[in-house]
Scaffold this active site. Structure first.
Site, PDB file in Angstrom:
ATOM      1  CG  HIS A 117      -2.071   0.921   1.167  1.00 45.10           C
ATOM      2  ND1 HIS A 117      -3.386   0.544   1.384  1.00 45.10           N
ATOM      3  CD2 HIS A 117      -2.125   2.249   0.931  1.00 45.10           C
ATOM      4  CE1 HIS A 117      -4.183   1.600   1.286  1.00 45.10           C
ATOM      5  NE2 HIS A 117      -3.439   2.651   1.011  1.00 45.10           N
ATOM      6  CG  ASN A 161      -4.517   0.462  -1.731  1.00 45.05           C
ATOM      7  OD1 ASN A 161      -5.695   0.154  -1.587  1.00 45.05           O
ATOM      8  ND2 ASN A 161      -4.117   1.724  -1.773  1.00 45.05           N
ATOM      9  CD  GLU A 162      -6.504   3.783  -3.988  1.00 42.00           C
ATOM     10  OE1 GLU A 162      -5.687   4.712  -4.046  1.00 42.00           O
ATOM     11  OE2 GLU A 162      -7.638   3.928  -3.522  1.00 42.00           O
ATOM     12  CD  GLU A 373      -8.761   2.662   0.768  1.00 42.33           C
ATOM     13  OE1 GLU A 373      -8.879   3.871   0.482  1.00 42.33           O
ATOM     14  OE2 GLU A 373      -7.666   2.068   0.750  1.00 42.33           O
TER      15      GLU A 373
HETATM   16  C1  BGP Z   1      -7.009   5.919  -1.050  1.00 43.45           C
HETATM   17  C2  BGP Z   1      -5.865   5.254  -0.356  1.00 43.45           C
HETATM   18  C3  BGP Z   1      -5.846   5.404   1.121  1.00 43.45           C
HETATM   19  C4  BGP Z   1      -6.393   6.705   1.662  1.00 43.45           C
HETATM   20  C5  BGP Z   1      -7.593   7.225   0.905  1.00 43.45           C
HETATM   21  C6  BGP Z   1      -7.912   8.667   1.176  1.00 43.45           C
HETATM   22  O1  BGP Z   1      -6.622   6.330  -2.323  1.00 43.45           O
HETATM   23  O2  BGP Z   1      -5.847   3.878  -0.644  1.00 43.45           O
HETATM   24  O3  BGP Z   1      -4.554   5.098   1.551  1.00 43.45           O
HETATM   25  O4  BGP Z   1      -5.444   7.612   1.980  1.00 43.45           O
HETATM   26  O5  BGP Z   1      -7.456   7.092  -0.483  1.00 43.45           O
HETATM   27  O6  BGP Z   1      -7.065   9.483   0.426  1.00 43.45           O
HETATM   28  P1  BGP Z   1      -6.329  10.735   1.000  1.00 43.45           P
HETATM   29  O7  BGP Z   1      -5.722  10.291   2.298  1.00 43.45           O
HETATM   30  O8  BGP Z   1      -5.335  11.115  -0.024  1.00 43.45           O
HETATM   31  O9  BGP Z   1      -7.381  11.763   1.181  1.00 43.45           O
END
Ligand code: BGP
Length: 467
Positions: A117, A161-162, A373
């Site tokens: 991640h 992840n992503e 998520e």
């Molecule tokens: C996703 C990620 C997370 C988390 C979330 C919120 O893209 O998998 O790790 O951080 O987004 O994003 P951010 O924290 O940039 O607002």
């Protein structure tokens, strides 16, 4: 694998919550170096302590259980397990995750474990990270160590992840390390190596014949074309290729999208790293399920004029920037005046939950999906008892969940939902002001935890749907 009930959980990621950045033999990560040293760390925050999950995990897991959750999604820190990225194993790292996994199981929470991640070991970052094909083998080695250490108890695994959002931020926006900006060559090369590494790890997992399933988590990048657009089909195809297809087609169908290489070559984007023998790796590395992180859609129209430019906001209310991109001769994102945005300039668009699930079903059939998520980032002030009345978050998440139920009625195979995030934690580059947790963390007072209104709302929602 045993028959699972619908999983209702919440999620975190190692660098964002663990803290303990230099404890118990952990190696240095790319984010440690970035947050300590880079002028591009514009808010100055680090994950050195964060909400100190490393020392509070029992309390967090107990709160998840008491909140009615039956699964916890978290990630492993690669450099806590392999401090140099490959080779030497840090037994104290393995022991920490054994404690976390066992604690989940004792509390009736199904662990849903992500291998990567965003937090690359610095030793691998120094060799070129995801742009260097050597990462593929290193990731396979790391994955195998984790499957062998934890695979007797973990039944749900995620490789990466992503991959898209990570590749995008680190090579297009330039706000994540290694901070390359508008580098199309490196963006596609990174995506490709992530897809390949994920396929190799997936194949290894299947060869080990452990009792469980493995998937990948994609940040759902459902493309919608604005009505006034002159070339809707063409730009939809390009945007979909840019955001989605490389990851989804390789992971689910086991092949590269056919138009990828000709498209990249036409646009003079490097393809030299693609080897014909990779086709077999993709074919043998198909996932068992897809995880989708659902936040927003990509609302686009024809390219109008101007240089290629990316728009991003890591300063929240301190900036008026709206998230988006303009790519010369391809397309540009546009503003839908009827859709709200959060203070970081990102659309709040619950309907994308339905659209993305239907699109996956239409394109890839009945693959099992977990919403890995979904959540809402905002500034928050607690009342005198430390309680946060986060009605805005509740309303927003309820909207997305209603659309998830609708998609399920229409036949989408959704198996679980995870709120982002379990408790307040570090939000990449944004620091700690942007909060997502169901539980408030008082970062100034020993990271004291207080459940928010949304924690109790979620508990009730789970109760109602588990009857
Ligand atoms: C996703 C990620 C997370 C988390 C979330 C919120 O893209 O998998 O790790 O951080 O987004 O994003 P951010 O924290 O940039 O607002």
């Amino acid at each position: 694998m045993k028959q699972q009930p619908f999983l209702w959980g919440s999620a975190t990621a190692a660098y964002q919550c663990e803290g303990a950045w230099n404890l118990d033999g952990k190696g240095l990560g790319e984010w440690d170096v970035f947050s300590h040293e880079s002028p591009l760390n514009i808010n100055g925050a680090t994950g050195d302590v964060s909400c100190d999950f490393y020392h509070h995990y029992e309390e967090d897991i107990r709160m998840m259980k008491e909140g009615g959750q039956n699964s916890y999604r978290f990630s492993l820190s690669w450099c806590r397990i392999l401090p140099e990225g490959r080779g030497r194993i840090n037994e104290q790292g393995i022991a920490f995750y054994n404690r976390v996994i066992d604690c989940c199981l004792e509390n009736g929470l199904e662990p849903n474990v992500t291998l990567f991640h965003y937090d690359l070991p610095q030793a691998l970052a120094a060799e070129g990270g995801w742009a260097n094909r050597a990462i593929v083998e290193a990731f396979e080695e790391y994955a195998k160590v984790c499957f062998q250490a934890f695979g007797d108890r973990v039944q749900l695994w995620v490789t990466i992840n992503e991959p898209k959002y990570y590749a995008y931020c680190s090579n297009m926006v330039g706000n994540y390390p290694p901070n390359h900006k508008l580098d199309f060559d490196r963006y596609f090369r990174t995506l490709y190596h992530e897809a390949l590494a994920s396929a190799r790890a997936t194949a290894v997992y299947h060869q080990l014949k452990l009792d469980g399933q493995i998937g990948i988590v994609h940040d759902s990048s459902n493309v919608e074309v604005a009505p006034q657009t002159k070339q809707p089909e063409r730009i939809r195809m390009i945007a979909d290729l840019f955001y989605n297809r490389l990851i989804l087609d390789t992971a689910i169908r086991g092949e590269l999208p056919g138009m990828l290489v000709p498209f990249l070559q036409e646009n003079e984007i490097d393809t030299s790293y693609i080897q014909s023998s990779d086709a077999l790796i993709f074919a043998q590395g198909k996932v068992d399920f897809l995880g989708l992180n659902v936040y927003n859609r990509f609302y686009i129209t024809d390219y109008t004029e101007g240089e290629t430019e990316v728009f991003h906001n890591n300063q929240g209310a301190g900036s008026k920037a709206k998230e988006g991109i303009r790519i010369q001769n391809w397309y540009e994102t546009t503003v839908d005046p009827t859709t709200k945005r959060n203070l970081w300039g990102r659309e709040i668009y619950p309907r994308c939950m339905l659209n993305t699930l239907l699109e996956i079903k239409e394109r890839y059939g009945d693959i099992s999906v977990y919403i890995t998520e979904n959540g809402h980032g905002c500034y928050e002030t607690p009342d005198e008892n430390g309680m946060v009345q986060d009605d805005e978050r509740i309303e927003m998440m309820q909207g997305y969940i209603d659309y998830m139920f609708k998609a399920m009625e229409l036949g989408c195979q959704v198996r679980g939902y995870y709120a982002w995030s379990t408790m307040d934690l570090y939000s990449w580059v944004n620091g700690y002001e942007k909060r997502y947790g169901l539980v408030r963390v008082d970062f100034d007072n020993d990271c004291r935890r207080t459940p928010k209104k949304s924690y109790f709302w979620y508990q009730k929602l789970i109760q109602e749907h588990q009857k």
